[in-house]
Design a protein around this motif. Sequence first.
Motif, PDB file in Angstrom:
ATOM      1  N   UNK A 106      52.233  45.720  40.488  1.00 35.19           N
ATOM      2  CA  UNK A 106      51.145  44.135  39.812  1.00 35.19           C
ATOM      3  C   UNK A 106      50.262  44.791  40.430  1.00 35.19           C
ATOM      4  N   UNK A 107      49.857  45.601  41.497  1.00 39.00           N
ATOM      5  CA  UNK A 107      48.486  46.203  41.551  1.00 39.00           C
ATOM      6  C   UNK A 107      47.337  46.830  40.048  1.00 39.00           C
ATOM      7  N   UNK A 108      48.026  47.516  39.176  1.00 38.32           N
ATOM      8  CA  UNK A 108      48.091  47.841  38.534  1.00 38.32           C
ATOM      9  C   UNK A 108      47.448  47.476  37.309  1.00 38.32           C
ATOM     10  N   UNK A 109      48.365  46.776  36.741  1.00 33.46           N
ATOM     11  CA  UNK A 109      48.059  45.143  36.522  1.00 33.46           C
ATOM     12  C   UNK A 109      46.843  44.318  36.503  1.00 33.46           C
ATOM     13  N   UNK A 110      46.715  44.247  37.453  1.00 29.09           N
ATOM     14  CA  UNK A 110      45.389  43.907  38.732  1.00 29.09           C
ATOM     15  C   UNK A 110      44.178  44.224  37.879  1.00 29.09           C
ATOM     16  N   UNK A 122      48.533  44.443  28.579  1.00 30.28           N
ATOM     17  CA  UNK A 122      49.212  44.675  27.482  1.00 30.28           C
ATOM     18  C   UNK A 122      50.268  45.515  28.434  1.00 30.28           C
ATOM     19  N   UNK A 123      51.910  45.045  28.136  1.00 28.03           N
ATOM     20  CA  UNK A 123      53.263  45.693  28.705  1.00 28.03           C
ATOM     21  C   UNK A 123      52.893  47.355  28.428  1.00 28.03           C
ATOM     22  N   UNK A 124      53.002  47.451  27.111  1.00 26.41           N
ATOM     23  CA  UNK A 124      53.272  48.507  27.129  1.00 26.41           C
ATOM     24  C   UNK A 124      52.444  49.864  27.576  1.00 26.41           C
ATOM     25  N   UNK A 125      51.079  49.664  27.547  1.00 25.81           N
ATOM     26  CA  UNK A 125      49.576  50.429  28.686  1.00 25.81           C
ATOM     27  C   UNK A 125      51.028  50.126  29.663  1.00 25.81           C
ATOM     28  N   UNK A 126      50.995  49.384  30.776  1.00 28.65           N
ATOM     29  CA  UNK A 126      51.493  49.187  32.063  1.00 28.65           C
ATOM     30  C   UNK A 126      52.040  50.342  32.322  1.00 28.65           C
ATOM     31  N   UNK A 185      49.771  37.579  31.380  1.00 29.80           N
ATOM     32  CA  UNK A 185      48.431  37.447  32.645  1.00 29.80           C
ATOM     33  C   UNK A 185      48.850  36.847  33.833  1.00 29.80           C
ATOM     34  N   UNK A 186      47.849  37.204  34.235  1.00 29.05           N
ATOM     35  CA  UNK A 186      48.124  36.640  35.552  1.00 29.05           C
ATOM     36  C   UNK A 186      47.900  35.207  35.226  1.00 29.05           C
ATOM     37  N   UNK A 187      48.928  34.134  36.693  1.00 28.19           N
ATOM     38  CA  UNK A 187      48.616  33.042  36.516  1.00 28.19           C
ATOM     39  C   UNK A 187      47.058  32.304  36.453  1.00 28.19           C
ATOM     40  N   UNK A 188      46.486  32.790  37.129  1.00 30.65           N
ATOM     41  CA  UNK A 188      44.836  32.420  37.429  1.00 30.65           C
ATOM     42  C   UNK A 188      44.210  33.256  37.525  1.00 30.65           C
ATOM     43  N   UNK A 189      43.341  33.099  37.249  1.00 32.33           N
ATOM     44  CA  UNK A 189      42.329  34.759  37.665  1.00 32.33           C
ATOM     45  C   UNK A 189      42.028  35.228  39.566  1.00 32.33           C
ATOM     46  N   UNK A 190      42.045  33.934  39.637  1.00 30.67           N
ATOM     47  CA  UNK A 190      42.235  34.263  41.536  1.00 30.67           C
ATOM     48  C   UNK A 190      43.013  35.396  41.748  1.00 30.67           C
ATOM     49  N   UNK A 191      44.421  35.669  40.958  1.00 32.10           N
ATOM     50  CA  UNK A 191      45.361  35.826  41.554  1.00 32.10           C
ATOM     51  C   UNK A 191      45.543  37.161  41.460  1.00 32.10           C
ATOM     52  N   UNK A 239      43.081  37.720  44.117  1.00 30.97           N
ATOM     53  CA  UNK A 239      43.284  37.908  45.344  1.00 30.97           C
ATOM     54  C   UNK A 239      43.678  39.875  45.756  1.00 30.97           C
ATOM     55  N   UNK A 240      44.500  40.269  44.086  1.00 35.64           N
ATOM     56  CA  UNK A 240      45.590  41.529  44.936  1.00 35.64           C
ATOM     57  C   UNK A 240      44.525  42.894  44.763  1.00 35.64           C
ATOM     58  N   UNK A 241      43.320  42.396  44.183  1.00 39.81           N
ATOM     59  CA  UNK A 241      42.299  43.580  44.451  1.00 39.81           C
ATOM     60  C   UNK A 241      41.888  43.561  45.710  1.00 39.81           C
ATOM     61  N   UNK A 242      41.727  42.582  46.062  1.00 47.44           N
ATOM     62  CA  UNK A 242      41.447  42.299  47.340  1.00 47.44           C
ATOM     63  C   UNK A 242      41.807  43.199  48.227  1.00 47.44           C
TER      64      UNK A 242
END
Length: 1009
Positions: A316-320, A327-331, A366-372, A375-378
């Motif tokens: 999740x952190x990497x995706x953020x 894209x799942x392949x890059x992740x 995608x994350x369900x919301x931009x705030x998600x 929040x992970x990045x913070x």
Amino acid sequence: MLVTSPVVVGRAEQLGLLDAGLAAVGAGRGRAVFLLGEAGIGKSRLAGECAYRAVTGGLAVLRGRSGPGAGAAAPFRPIAEALLSLFRVSGPPRAPELVPYRSALAGILPEWRAGGTPAEPTSLIETAEAVLRVLLAVARDRESHPRPGCLLILEDLHDADAETLAVVEYLCGNLADLPVFLLGTLRSEAGAAGTLVREAARSRCADLTELLPLSAEQVTAMAGAALAADAARPLPGADPPPLPGPVAERLARDAEGNPFVVEELLSGMITAGVLRRSPAGDWEVCGDLGIDVPRTVVHSVIRRADRLSPAGRTLLDTAAVLGRRFPLSVLQRITGLGDRDLLVHLRAGIDAQLISSSGPVADWYEFRHALTAEALLSGLLPTERAALARRAADAIEQAYPGLPGEWCPRVAGLRLTAGDPAAAARRYAEAGEAARREGAVDSAVSFLERAQELLSATERAPVVEQLLYTLMESGRLDRALALVDTLPVTGPGALDTARAAALRARLAWATVTAARYADAAAQAHHARRLFARLGDGPAPAVDVVEAHLALADTGPSGEPGAGGAGTDTGAAATEAGADRADRAERLARRAAEEAERTGLPEVACQAWQLLAMLERRHGFDRADACLERGLALATEHGLTTLQIDALLRLGSNDFMRGGSSALLERAHRAAVDHGALVLMHNAEASLAMQAVLTGRYTAARELADRCVLATARLRNTDNHQFVLLTRATLAAHRGNRREMERELAEFRRWDGDTSLQLPVLFGSRAVCALLEEDHEQALRELDQSLVWEKRHPSVFYLNGRYGLRPLLRALTGRADPAEHAAVAAHPAAALPWNRQFERFALAVHEGRAGHALRAGGAVEQAVRAGGPFPMGRRIGLRLVAQAALADGWGDPVAWAREAEEYFHEASVPAVAGACRELLRRAGATVRQRRRGASGIPAALRRIGLTPREYEVFLLLVPRLGNKDIAERLYISARTVEKHVASLLAKTGSPHRSALCDYAAEATGPAGPG
């Protein structure tokens, strides 16, 4: 678990606005609506509700979203996603009218790239017009539905690229009469996007509504609706359990009216077990809300993420770090997880309501919301983010060699996050060059500006050079002129002399074609000095600029009129103009020859085009030879746009030489096939003017109407001016002064008074005056045109100077045979449109001199030359019949009869009446040609207007006096007076001025013609 409200609460005003938009689209009226508000306030929820209502109402729905990535936004991302969201299932529309726009959209729709991308980048405004045409085609494809139309939803415009915002702005200004509804969402703090939508709202091109926080009562209602939708809700028909008071108070205090936070807090309470169902089905509080409930969304998101395995949390952190969408392949490549583990952790993130599938786009989530994602990045330390960004950049570079599309700017942003500004600058520069090649010049400018900001003063010159060329392409000449002077002249970081000279020469060309002559002169001077250092001889790119400056009558300062002839009159002005044309021709010829020798085909084509215009003075064979050479060069070097341009110019010459439109139609087809929209409209405008001259008025109207709105939307000023002049000429050739003046007023509104096309205005007015039998006014108009042409380069050759004016001067006795011979010797006098009038003029001179046979022969030559031009030929016969009758030669009766027949059928009563009077004077029988009652509008027939009264009524529109009307209708002024008195009585008009107003209104937009 995550609970959500199944209903929209507290947004009645916004829903009403959206419903009104959908209803308007169903009636064929487009509009744009923008939802503004903070993150989580409910913009996407409203957009989804609007999409649902549109689908159930039969509208097509296209939906795209901008998304913040690690780098700058990729050009047209939300537009492309919106179009693909529909076309993946149904395929792109196949409407024939979209063929010219396929190339313009090739960079957005991969499915259309098979049609061939243009050899040169499509302009942004052409792409915007293409998007508009596709939306219109989508809407029309649904005409079998009860409410045909389409809804375009663009979300998160605060993260949109410059190209997307430009398309949005273009759509806002052009949806009013189209069945297309644009709905956009953006955050309150949006920068460029916010400025755009607020300006659109101020100019009444769009509706803007801001979503405010929900009230405490609305929060309670929303929370109750969300809990009532729980799987354990009571049986249908039973009232939902009430929301416990402490929970309602807590939500009202902590959520601050934000629907997303309300749902997050409710989910946190239920997950923590402090809010749960009792055995009776009611909701009850079982614990300390202040301790167990997360205080912020960040804590809520991180708490749910922490419940995952360490590998799942890393995923999740990497995706953020990649952005809201990934894209799942890059992740997988970044994390190194196997297929099974990847899917296990992905499913865990989905179950935790943190991520979801990204619609129909395979492999993307995608994350369900931009705030998600935020929040992970913070929750990451700077070193953690840097390490993840470095790994992500490496993985993307391995997965996507060459970094196509959006990957290059993404990697640039990741390199910057990883603490490597030099690598980030290289990637931003590459992204800028790729965007420029695709025609996305606004994004290219943004990328290149980012790149130069990251480089030191000694490293940035190549990027600044690249940025300057891009600024020139986008027309940002002020920025380019300011930036070019920041480049060091010598020492570290300076461009070599050859590159600096080429850059200054290109800037000189950009400014001269924009009519910024002082700037062009200054840049040409810089370039000339740099080329001199190289010692390579003449600089063709500078020569062609200075040739244009010579034609513009500029002196050393580059200011128009500084060449000395700006205040000259008469012969002095003519001589000065000829000197400027000769200098321009010498420079252009040297440029063409040297450019070919040194391998500069584009410059050579520019020079040959200018030479072709100048060579018209010496003959159209020589002009065509220049164009043929330019065409051969453009073909040899694959310069498709210049090929089509040369074909268009050859087609125009071909028509002037022989009256045939075949070559121009071929050029038009080439422009359509190539997707060259500006050239396509150029061809259509020229074809429309040719249709006017050849009397195909319906075809002319259709062609002009086809491109008048498009050229206005595209802000193609020169071409739009010509279309307006074509429409004015069409009205003039039908004797409709009101419509002509209306089109000419619009021409002036488009800066027509400074246009090189101004002679067309005088020529149109002269023809209209002739069809009103006002020969003196026609000659005054042509005299004004001649004065103008002596001061400016000759661009048009069919406006009377070499044909109609000599004829009128011969008829009035103002010209002698010597003057006529001088005009006839000019190559332009041999063009068929001019030739017919010039031969008629010769006939007048010969007949007056007593040479009846030679006069008759000249008339025969005029009739042959005027074969393609039915109106021109007949107006010539009407005029020459008058002279032949007065001087006793030729066959004035046959000529007047033919002209009378034509103008009667064309509903031009003044000329038809003049021909009948000529027949009476010649003692010939005159067929009664009074209009029957069927030609009178029904409203006027009902009040009893007679055919003769209607003829008088029509001539009241231009407010002619009784004497003028009598002369036009060949009746006495006393008879006119009686008819006017009858008209006053029948229409109930209190006085003559009111009767004139009534006549103007009653004849409608088409006027008396």
